[in-house]
Design a protein around this motif. Structure first.
Motif, PDB file in Angstrom:
ATOM      1  N   LEU A 292     121.045  83.903  44.153  1.00  0.00           N
ATOM      2  CA  LEU A 292     121.112  82.856  43.143  1.00  0.00           C
ATOM      3  C   LEU A 292     119.810  82.533  42.412  1.00  0.00           C
ATOM      4  O   LEU A 292     119.865  81.893  41.356  1.00  0.00           O
ATOM      5  N   PRO A 293     118.638  82.882  42.898  1.00  0.00           N
ATOM      6  CA  PRO A 293     117.408  82.363  42.294  1.00  0.00           C
ATOM      7  C   PRO A 293     117.287  82.635  40.797  1.00  0.00           C
ATOM      8  O   PRO A 293     117.613  83.717  40.317  1.00  0.00           O
ATOM      9  N   GLU A 294     116.855  81.600  40.071  1.00  0.00           N
ATOM     10  CA  GLU A 294     116.537  81.705  38.654  1.00  0.00           C
ATOM     11  C   GLU A 294     115.689  80.486  38.293  1.00  0.00           C
ATOM     12  O   GLU A 294     115.581  79.540  39.073  1.00  0.00           O
ATOM     13  N   PRO A 295     115.050  80.488  37.126  1.00  0.00           N
ATOM     14  CA  PRO A 295     114.173  79.371  36.765  1.00  0.00           C
ATOM     15  C   PRO A 295     114.910  78.027  36.766  1.00  0.00           C
ATOM     16  O   PRO A 295     116.090  77.943  36.412  1.00  0.00           O
ATOM     17  N   ASN A 296     114.203  77.001  37.195  1.00  0.00           N
ATOM     18  CA  ASN A 296     114.664  75.606  37.183  1.00  0.00           C
ATOM     19  C   ASN A 296     115.829  75.336  38.123  1.00  0.00           C
ATOM     20  O   ASN A 296     116.531  74.339  37.976  1.00  0.00           O
ATOM     21  N   LEU A 297     116.016  76.202  39.125  1.00  0.00           N
ATOM     22  CA  LEU A 297     117.103  76.035  40.076  1.00  0.00           C
ATOM     23  C   LEU A 297     116.555  75.928  41.494  1.00  0.00           C
ATOM     24  O   LEU A 297     115.709  76.724  41.898  1.00  0.00           O
ATOM     25  N   THR A 298     117.040  74.927  42.244  1.00  0.00           N
ATOM     26  CA  THR A 298     116.774  74.870  43.686  1.00  0.00           C
ATOM     27  C   THR A 298     118.047  74.447  44.390  1.00  0.00           C
ATOM     28  O   THR A 298     118.895  73.763  43.820  1.00  0.00           O
ATOM     29  N   TYR A 299     118.171  74.866  45.648  1.00  0.00           N
ATOM     30  CA  TYR A 299     119.325  74.503  46.474  1.00  0.00           C
ATOM     31  C   TYR A 299     118.828  74.417  47.906  1.00  0.00           C
ATOM     32  O   TYR A 299     118.792  75.392  48.637  1.00  0.00           O
ATOM     33  N   ASN A 300     118.425  73.236  48.279  1.00  0.00           N
ATOM     34  CA  ASN A 300     117.843  73.015  49.598  1.00  0.00           C
ATOM     35  C   ASN A 300     118.925  72.804  50.653  1.00  0.00           C
ATOM     36  O   ASN A 300     119.978  72.249  50.375  1.00  0.00           O
ATOM     37  N   VAL A 301     118.644  73.265  51.882  1.00  0.00           N
ATOM     38  CA  VAL A 301     119.486  72.954  53.038  1.00  0.00           C
ATOM     39  C   VAL A 301     118.746  71.900  53.850  1.00  0.00           C
ATOM     40  O   VAL A 301     117.657  72.156  54.373  1.00  0.00           O
ATOM     41  N   GLY A 302     119.328  70.706  53.953  1.00  0.00           N
ATOM     42  CA  GLY A 302     118.625  69.601  54.586  1.00  0.00           C
ATOM     43  C   GLY A 302     118.937  69.410  56.046  1.00  0.00           C
ATOM     44  O   GLY A 302     118.085  68.959  56.819  1.00  0.00           O
ATOM     45  N   VAL A 303     120.158  69.754  56.472  1.00  0.00           N
ATOM     46  CA  VAL A 303     120.542  69.572  57.866  1.00  0.00           C
ATOM     47  C   VAL A 303     121.606  70.613  58.196  1.00  0.00           C
ATOM     48  O   VAL A 303     122.418  70.974  57.343  1.00  0.00           O
ATOM     49  N   ILE A 304     121.590  71.115  59.443  1.00  0.00           N
ATOM     50  CA  ILE A 304     122.513  72.163  59.843  1.00  0.00           C
ATOM     51  C   ILE A 304     122.749  72.097  61.350  1.00  0.00           C
ATOM     52  O   ILE A 304     121.868  71.680  62.112  1.00  0.00           O
ATOM     53  N   GLY A 305     123.939  72.494  61.767  1.00  0.00           N
ATOM     54  CA  GLY A 305     124.246  72.572  63.193  1.00  0.00           C
ATOM     55  C   GLY A 305     125.495  73.410  63.400  1.00  0.00           C
ATOM     56  O   GLY A 305     126.349  73.507  62.520  1.00  0.00           O
TER      57      GLY A 305
END
Length: 431
Positions: A256-269
């Motif tokens: 997915l990476p491209e300019p002006n894009l982020t997709y953070n994973v904040g919590v997982i289990g």
């Protein structure tokens, strides 16, 4: 005595200001400077009143402080209760006039709730710290200082201004359609929108905000067949929920990476079982090394610059989710709450050009466009699709959303001067 003070203040103005701004604008400059101590005292009172988003009486109390400032300036002030969204409400103020409508946007709440130890305003020279001192109580004071300067100069009389100060910008109420219906309606009626979040400053240079990225939350839940680990990867058990989760998140990273894009994973289990709480903040999981995991849960955010990019990336995320490992399943759900993008447009750039004309005439530095990837989301995103919008017109500072949040009190002067002249010119149709 007043004549002497006015002469001294005029002498203190930059040469360009005296040469190129008109008498009314010079009066605005002088008024902001002469009332600087007054506005610092107002900022202190506002900061010392806790108004965390969930402190509903505190948010209303700050709204009352603002009402006290605006009504003497001729504004019709109302409070819109938001009990149905779980939040305090919004302050809306209108100054009817013959000019074009200018919408001023800010917020009354902060991220610091009543149980946070960071609660008081403290000043050392031109630097002040306190909860919400910049985000966004400093911005609200800029609005008030600019309007008082306009009144002193006579430009407020015919100005057509709407102010919307939300009470839940830091933790928006639900449903969003109700929480932001008044702001969206105000944006559709306006000719211009100005948002007073923190000023962007780098290397002592002020920047203009013509774009902000969106902010949306998503929850990903994967499931698989559970059983003895000796059967993992076989045709009966397949890969389990955790391997499916790992595949998807790594697919996001790679594809997915491209300019002006982020997709953070904040919590997982993940494990057998795994679950996330109703607020989406805490994941609980348990399991054994010899059991194939039945469930995994992850929650994160998505930030995009335009509506087109947002729709395309969501579709790309879903396509990755749908390519399941054997004997697994997955569901991707985007939260209802969130902030739409404030996309960069030629209209927004034209507004920045108008601000830079003000800067030139007042002898202040011109402002380049700020990188939207370095800014957070804001309420301006809710109106930017309907009206030309300029953001980041509040005070300069740092450490927002953290203990030790601070502002440069000197920036309160130049930002209020800029705002007073810009609002006057926009509403009254001046170049």
């Amino acid at each position: 005595m007043r004549l002497v003070l006015a002469a001294l203040l005029l002498f203190a103005l930059p040469t360009a200001a005296a040469a190129q701004s008109n008498p009314a604008e010079q009066t605005m400059m002088q008024t902001v400077q002469s009332e600087h101590d007054r506005h610092i005292a107002l900022l202190e009172r506002m900061v010392n009143q806790n108004s965390g988003s969930l402190n509903l009486p505190g948010v209303r109390a700050v709204g009352d402080m603002v009402r006290t400032e605006l009504e003497p300036l001729g504004f019709e002030v109302s409070w819109v209760d938001m009990a149905e969204t779980g939040r305090a409400g919004h302050l809306i103020a209108r100054h009817p006039g013959s000019g074009r409508n200018v919408l001023l946007i800010g917020h009354l709440d902060t991220v610091f709730e009543a149980d946070n130890p960071f609660q008081r305003f403290e000043r050392t020279g031109s630097r002040a710290t306190g909860p919400g001192v910049g985000d966004d109580k400093g911005g609200v004071v800029v609005i008030i200082a600019a309007l008082r300067a306009m009144q002193a100069a006579g430009t407020l009389q015919d100005a057509n201004i709407t102010i919307v100060l939300t009470g839940d910008e830091e933790r928006i109420g639900a449903p969003v359609a109700i929480a932001r219906q008044d702001l969206i309606a105000a944006g559709r009626e306006a000719a211009f929108a100005l948002e007073f979040e923190n000023l962007a400053v780098e290397d002592e240079n002020d920047f203009g905000t013509i774009a902000r990225r969106s902010s949306a939350n998503w929850t990903l839940t994967t499931t698989g067949r559970t059983g003895h680990s000796s059967g993992v990867f076989n045709d009966n058990l397949g890969y389990g929920a955790i391997y499916e989760m790992a595949r998807i998140l790594d697919g996001f990273r790679r594809e997915l990476p491209e300019p002006n894009l982020t997709y953070n994973v904040g919590v997982i289990g993940g494990g057998t079982p795994a679950a996330i709480d109703a607020e989406g903040f805490s994941v609980t999981a348990s399991g054994k090394t010899n059991i194939v995991a039945s469930t995994a849960v992850a929650r994160g955010d998505l930030r995009t610059l335009t509506a087109e990019q947002d729709a395309r990336i969501r579709a790309g995320m879903q396509a990755i989710v749908d390519a399941h490992l054997p004997r697994t399943d997955a569901e991707l759900v985007f939260g209802e709450s969130g902030y739409p993008p404030m996309a960069p447009t030629e209209g927004n750039r034209a507004l920045l050009a108008r601000l830079n004309a003000v800067n030139r005439d007042l002898g202040l530095p011109e402002m380049a466009e700020y990188d939207p990837a370095r800014r957070g989301a804001a309420d301006s995103g809710f109106v930017a699709a309907d009206v030309d919008t300029l953001g980041g017109l509040g005070v300069a500072g740092g450490n927002a959303h953290a203990d030790g949040e601070w502002v440069d009190l000197d920036s309160l002067v130049r930002q209020s001067q800029r705002a007073a002249v810009l609002i006057s010119r926009l509403s009254l149709g001046q170049p």
